[in-house]
Design a protein around this motif. Sequence first.
Motif, PDB file in Angstrom:
ATOM      1  N   MET A  41     -11.600 -16.618  -8.283  1.00 54.36           N
ATOM      2  CA  MET A  41     -12.510 -18.565  -8.053  1.00 54.36           C
ATOM      3  C   MET A  41     -11.690 -19.579  -8.117  1.00 54.36           C
ATOM      4  SD  MET A  41     -14.985 -20.375 -10.481  1.00 54.36           S
ATOM      5  CE  MET A  41     -16.052 -19.068 -11.197  1.00 54.36           C
ATOM      6  N   THR A  42     -11.887 -20.337  -7.007  1.00 56.17           N
ATOM      7  CA  THR A  42     -10.595 -21.191  -6.136  1.00 56.17           C
ATOM      8  C   THR A  42     -11.536 -22.695  -6.519  1.00 56.17           C
ATOM      9  OG1 THR A  42     -11.041 -20.967  -3.634  1.00 56.17           O
ATOM     10  CG2 THR A  42      -9.152 -19.920  -4.768  1.00 56.17           C
ATOM     11  N   GLY A  43     -10.794 -23.894  -6.385  1.00 57.26           N
ATOM     12  CA  GLY A  43     -10.918 -25.453  -6.365  1.00 57.26           C
ATOM     13  C   GLY A  43     -10.088 -25.809  -7.071  1.00 57.26           C
ATOM     14  N   PRO A  44     -10.002 -26.929  -6.721  1.00 57.15           N
ATOM     15  CA  PRO A  44      -9.159 -28.292  -6.999  1.00 57.15           C
ATOM     16  C   PRO A  44      -9.347 -28.341  -8.588  1.00 57.15           C
ATOM     17  CG  PRO A  44     -10.916 -29.364  -5.390  1.00 57.15           C
ATOM     18  CD  PRO A  44     -11.429 -27.576  -5.693  1.00 57.15           C
ATOM     19  N   SER A  45      -8.303 -28.495  -8.979  1.00 62.50           N
ATOM     20  CA  SER A  45      -8.360 -29.593 -10.512  1.00 62.50           C
ATOM     21  C   SER A  45      -9.398 -30.003 -11.121  1.00 62.50           C
ATOM     22  CB  SER A  45      -6.969 -29.610 -10.587  1.00 62.50           C
ATOM     23  OG  SER A  45      -6.975 -29.932 -11.709  1.00 62.50           O
ATOM     24  N   GLY A  46     -10.467 -29.622 -12.393  1.00 68.06           N
ATOM     25  CA  GLY A  46     -10.933 -30.620 -12.055  1.00 68.06           C
ATOM     26  C   GLY A  46     -12.406 -30.813 -12.000  1.00 68.06           C
ATOM     27  N   ARG A 215     -14.898 -10.395  -4.520  1.00 62.24           N
ATOM     28  CA  ARG A 215     -15.426 -11.560  -3.137  1.00 62.24           C
ATOM     29  C   ARG A 215     -14.465 -12.586  -4.027  1.00 62.24           C
ATOM     30  NH1 ARG A 215     -20.366 -12.950  -5.522  1.00 62.24           N
ATOM     31  NH2 ARG A 215     -20.405 -11.693  -7.102  1.00 62.24           N
ATOM     32  N   ILE A 216     -14.655 -14.086  -3.195  1.00 61.86           N
ATOM     33  CA  ILE A 216     -13.964 -14.557  -3.322  1.00 61.86           C
ATOM     34  C   ILE A 216     -15.286 -16.158  -3.805  1.00 61.86           C
ATOM     35  CG2 ILE A 216     -12.629 -16.906  -3.042  1.00 61.86           C
ATOM     36  CD1 ILE A 216     -10.250 -14.971  -1.156  1.00 61.86           C
ATOM     37  N   VAL A 217     -14.523 -16.775  -4.519  1.00 60.90           N
ATOM     38  CA  VAL A 217     -15.712 -18.135  -4.391  1.00 60.90           C
ATOM     39  C   VAL A 217     -15.011 -19.123  -4.625  1.00 60.90           C
ATOM     40  CG1 VAL A 217     -17.542 -16.407  -5.355  1.00 60.90           C
ATOM     41  CG2 VAL A 217     -16.456 -17.919  -7.502  1.00 60.90           C
ATOM     42  N   GLU A 218     -15.900 -20.256  -4.606  1.00 61.43           N
ATOM     43  CA  GLU A 218     -14.854 -22.236  -4.307  1.00 61.43           C
ATOM     44  C   GLU A 218     -15.374 -22.325  -5.247  1.00 61.43           C
ATOM     45  OE1 GLU A 218     -13.424 -22.067  -0.134  1.00 61.43           O
ATOM     46  OE2 GLU A 218     -12.349 -24.013  -0.996  1.00 61.43           O
ATOM     47  N   MET A 219     -15.263 -23.162  -6.184  1.00 58.32           N
ATOM     48  CA  MET A 219     -15.445 -24.714  -6.590  1.00 58.32           C
ATOM     49  C   MET A 219     -15.241 -25.431  -6.056  1.00 58.32           C
ATOM     50  SD  MET A 219     -17.420 -24.825  -9.407  1.00 58.32           S
ATOM     51  CE  MET A 219     -17.631 -24.077 -11.159  1.00 58.32           C
ATOM     52  N   GLU A 220     -16.646 -26.370  -6.135  1.00 59.79           N
ATOM     53  CA  GLU A 220     -15.622 -27.870  -5.798  1.00 59.79           C
ATOM     54  C   GLU A 220     -16.622 -29.241  -6.068  1.00 59.79           C
ATOM     55  OE1 GLU A 220     -14.571 -28.085  -1.477  1.00 59.79           O
ATOM     56  OE2 GLU A 220     -15.551 -29.974  -1.401  1.00 59.79           O
ATOM     57  N   ASP A 221     -16.275 -29.751  -7.320  1.00 60.25           N
ATOM     58  CA  ASP A 221     -17.156 -31.070  -7.819  1.00 60.25           C
ATOM     59  C   ASP A 221     -18.551 -30.450  -8.384  1.00 60.25           C
ATOM     60  OD1 ASP A 221     -15.366 -32.765  -6.794  1.00 60.25           O
ATOM     61  OD2 ASP A 221     -16.682 -33.309  -4.742  1.00 60.25           O
ATOM     62  N   GLY A 222     -17.691 -29.527  -8.976  1.00 56.52           N
ATOM     63  CA  GLY A 222     -18.946 -28.169 -10.262  1.00 56.52           C
ATOM     64  C   GLY A 222     -20.329 -27.634  -9.227  1.00 56.52           C
ATOM     65  N   ILE A 223     -19.988 -27.848  -8.242  1.00 57.66           N
ATOM     66  CA  ILE A 223     -20.540 -27.278  -7.070  1.00 57.66           C
ATOM     67  C   ILE A 223     -20.284 -25.634  -6.747  1.00 57.66           C
ATOM     68  CG2 ILE A 223     -22.127 -27.061  -5.106  1.00 57.66           C
ATOM     69  CD1 ILE A 223     -22.609 -29.843  -5.951  1.00 57.66           C
TER      70      ILE A 223
END
Length: 238
Positions: A41-46, A215-223
């Motif tokens: 799982m990747t995605g910005p801090s916060g 598999r890679i999943v990406e989180m952005e602003d809680g989505i």
Amino acid sequence: MTQEPVISIQHINHYYGKGALRRQILFDINLEINPGEIVLMTGPSGSGKTTLLSLIGGLRSVQEGSLKFLGKELYRASQTKLVSIRRKIGYIFQAHNLLEFLTARQNVQMAVELDKYISQKEAIAKAETILRAVGLGQRINYYPDSLSGGQKQRIAIARALVNNPALILADEPTAALDKQSGRDVVELMQRLAKEQGTSILLVTHDNRILDIADRIVEMEDGILVRQSQGAVIKGKVY
Ligand code: ADP
Ligand code: MG
């Protein structure tokens, strides 16, 4: 035969704060993780990655939606049930969280002894076996203080894997390591997990380790904005 997913998440929402300060952090999260699967799982801090991991790990109560671990519902689960679920999960954090006054062996042994039906002798044998498996056979009686960052993180991996968990949750486990140690540590997790059939959910900012993922999943602003299969990613700069 269809295998039951290790994790099955449907329509999870999560909020922090009360009253006017209440803020939604996770929005309609849906995710399944299958036995033996390695999901990064990747995605910005916060963006909510650690919050999601803590829900999956039974470390925080599910507020809305369904979250099943091996078919067992965590929403409104009792503390007793949560405790028994936590025992089937191995946790690895950014900081290794080892106890400095215990040796490598004692740190791992403590995790084994959570199971009260295992004798101390068996616990020691198990701890030593897994420490050898992570390449620390020569460091069994060393204190964390005298070991490198990579070695400490390998003890944390040994501790997480020693009870053959169904799932490993790893929150930025390579963040404090140099490039080569980071790579070694995830390859080790990958190898041991594949041998034991353990699933891994690993949060990372480290682009250099994305290729270990199924598999890679990406989180952005809680989505969860994107879910890709490993095969698709491999030819692509992510
Ligand atoms: P990430 O792991 O992706 O950096 P987090 O899940 O730690 O994201 O945080 C998501 C958001 O929730 C951030 O805005 C953070 O400030 C907030 N947050 C995290 N933990 C708490 C908490 N215990 N109480 C209130 N807000 C929190
Ligand atoms: Mg985080």
